[in-house]
Design an enzyme around this catalytic site. Sequence first.
Site, PDB file in Angstrom:
ATOM      1  N   HIS A 155     -15.086  20.535  16.860  1.00 19.33           N
ATOM      2  CA  HIS A 155     -16.093  20.235  15.824  1.00 19.33           C
ATOM      3  C   HIS A 155     -15.492  20.339  14.422  1.00 19.33           C
ATOM      4  O   HIS A 155     -16.177  20.676  13.470  1.00 19.33           O
ATOM      5  CB  HIS A 155     -17.306  21.174  15.921  1.00 19.33           C
ATOM      6  CG  HIS A 155     -17.876  21.290  17.298  1.00 19.33           C
ATOM      7  ND1 HIS A 155     -18.905  20.515  17.765  1.00 19.33           N
ATOM      8  CD2 HIS A 155     -17.508  22.096  18.343  1.00 19.33           C
ATOM      9  CE1 HIS A 155     -19.185  20.835  19.023  1.00 19.33           C
ATOM     10  NE2 HIS A 155     -18.336  21.788  19.401  1.00 19.33           N
ATOM     11  N   SER A 276      -0.155   6.938  -7.427  1.00 21.07           N
ATOM     12  CA  SER A 276      -1.315   6.254  -8.009  1.00 21.07           C
ATOM     13  C   SER A 276      -0.898   5.602  -9.310  1.00 21.07           C
ATOM     14  O   SER A 276      -0.052   6.123 -10.033  1.00 21.07           O
ATOM     15  CB  SER A 276      -2.414   7.282  -8.270  1.00 21.07           C
ATOM     16  OG  SER A 276      -3.292   6.825  -9.276  1.00 21.07           O
ATOM     17  N   LYS A 282      -0.715  12.094  -8.112  1.00 18.50           N
ATOM     18  CA  LYS A 282      -1.062  11.753  -6.731  1.00 18.50           C
ATOM     19  C   LYS A 282       0.160  11.468  -5.870  1.00 18.50           C
ATOM     20  O   LYS A 282       1.152  10.908  -6.308  1.00 18.50           O
ATOM     21  CB  LYS A 282      -1.981  10.531  -6.690  1.00 18.50           C
ATOM     22  CG  LYS A 282      -3.379  10.757  -7.192  1.00 18.50           C
ATOM     23  CD  LYS A 282      -4.165  11.826  -6.445  1.00 18.50           C
ATOM     24  CE  LYS A 282      -4.551  11.426  -5.025  1.00 18.50           C
ATOM     25  NZ  LYS A 282      -5.568  10.349  -5.008  1.00 18.50           N
ATOM     26  N   GLU A 289      -2.527   6.041   6.530  1.00 11.68           N
ATOM     27  CA  GLU A 289      -3.789   5.321   6.362  1.00 11.68           C
ATOM     28  C   GLU A 289      -3.667   3.891   6.895  1.00 11.68           C
ATOM     29  O   GLU A 289      -4.602   3.359   7.500  1.00 11.68           O
ATOM     30  CB  GLU A 289      -4.193   5.295   4.886  1.00 11.68           C
ATOM     31  CG  GLU A 289      -4.606   6.669   4.385  1.00 11.68           C
ATOM     32  CD  GLU A 289      -4.733   6.710   2.869  1.00 11.68           C
ATOM     33  OE1 GLU A 289      -5.789   7.098   2.388  1.00 11.68           O
ATOM     34  OE2 GLU A 289      -3.769   6.333   2.161  1.00 11.68           O
TER      35      GLU A 289
END
Length: 469
Positions: A155, A276, A282, A289
Amino acid sequence: MKLWGGRFAEGPSEVFERFSGSLHFDRRLIGADIRGSQAFARALEHVGILTAGEREQLVAAFDQLLLESSAPEFFAGATDEDVHTVVIRKLKEKVGALAEKIHTGRSRNEQVSLDTRLWLRGETEAVQALLVDFMDALLRLASRHPHAVVPGYTHMRRAQAVLWPHYILAYFEMFARDWQRLQQAHERINVLPLGSGALAGSGFPFDRQEMARDLGFASVTRNSMDVSGDRDFVLDFLYAASMIMLHLSRLAEDWILYSNEEFGWLHLADGVTSGSSLMPQKKNPDSLELIRGKSGRVIGSLNALLFTMKGLPMTYNRDMQEDKEPLFDAVDQTAMSLAMARAVADAVSLREAVPAAAVEDSWVVAADLAEALARNGTAFHQAHRIVGRLVLESVQSGRKPADWTGAQLIAFAPEFTADMAAHLAALMQPREGMKSREIPGGTGPQAVAEALSEAQNRLRAMRGQAQQP
Ligand code: ARG
């Protein structure tokens, strides 16, 4: 040039030609189409349609075509309907009227199946090799941190402590099943369809076993109508590829989380991350991804072909030409994703202290404590309640497991007996509880060390079983 013009008073409309032509994508099959046609020329000699000299001339012309076909200008300006047509047109340019004999007793319906099988057989082997390389990188990653302890989650909440190699080996098992799925797909791909004709079987007495040997197929198909209407072997590959991508996607999701600031335990090397354009600080996990993103694309390809096939009447229907683009894309994306995932696995390291602290700060030892009580004679449900109360009390008073001494536990509940005291204090360390899980398949240190070395052996066997292209 058409392979079917005679019956038509007028030629096809321009929009129909553009709409139905497949050369811009099925040109990928040209190598397979030529190899298949060479074997077919040999078969035509055996049934007396070609003389030995004619066969020789055709096979040599095909050899030349094969060489020429790798040059970028080969397809320049070609307006042929499909790869089979361009090959015959070019053959005609080389050998003249003799080319008119090559399609004797053969249909494009079986030819497209043959070409796809020949091509996909090699691609399946290539994907298996990439998968094995990636699994090898996973085992190296497990071995770089053999004793690290991390929280296992259910969970998405800290559940029980596990060894880092145990977590990695969970993925190894998924990918090992994927390797087997590819192996099974390979078996069903590696069957010779030639000799089936359009749908009713060829009208010429080809020795199909001999053709299978010639092209390296393990067996021959048993029903000509089935061949004409079947794309199961493509779907088998797409399912195996979808499962690989599904597993890669879950791993990507894990590592995106584990490497973010909130978890902070995985370190991704610069080489597989990007920055970024606006926020200078970043460092984004774009490689992971994109793997996760591409999984949707490959699963989409599986679904596209399932939907294309599900309502088709027997046997061949032109709808089936829609199999190739999803297949080609799925092969490309899966192969690239595996290579990327391997590079990521090689570029990942664990900040061992962070997950160790996460494990110590939480109550992942609760199940170990309850089980220790059960081993000492307390009924498990009772033990569960006692440890539950202990956790509640600790959460309310801000205590961690390590803050409890054996004596305090004995004072907390009589089920914690004096002879357990030393063991209880030890059990507050997650590492200690793991030692009780020395069951095959469990996270006990010995069990994990054995599983890791078994995995290495299994990987070696997979490499050994690899098909020789
Ligand atoms: N381009 C076709 C395909 O991919 C080849 C088979 C054509 N057969 C036919 N009867 N039109 O399916």
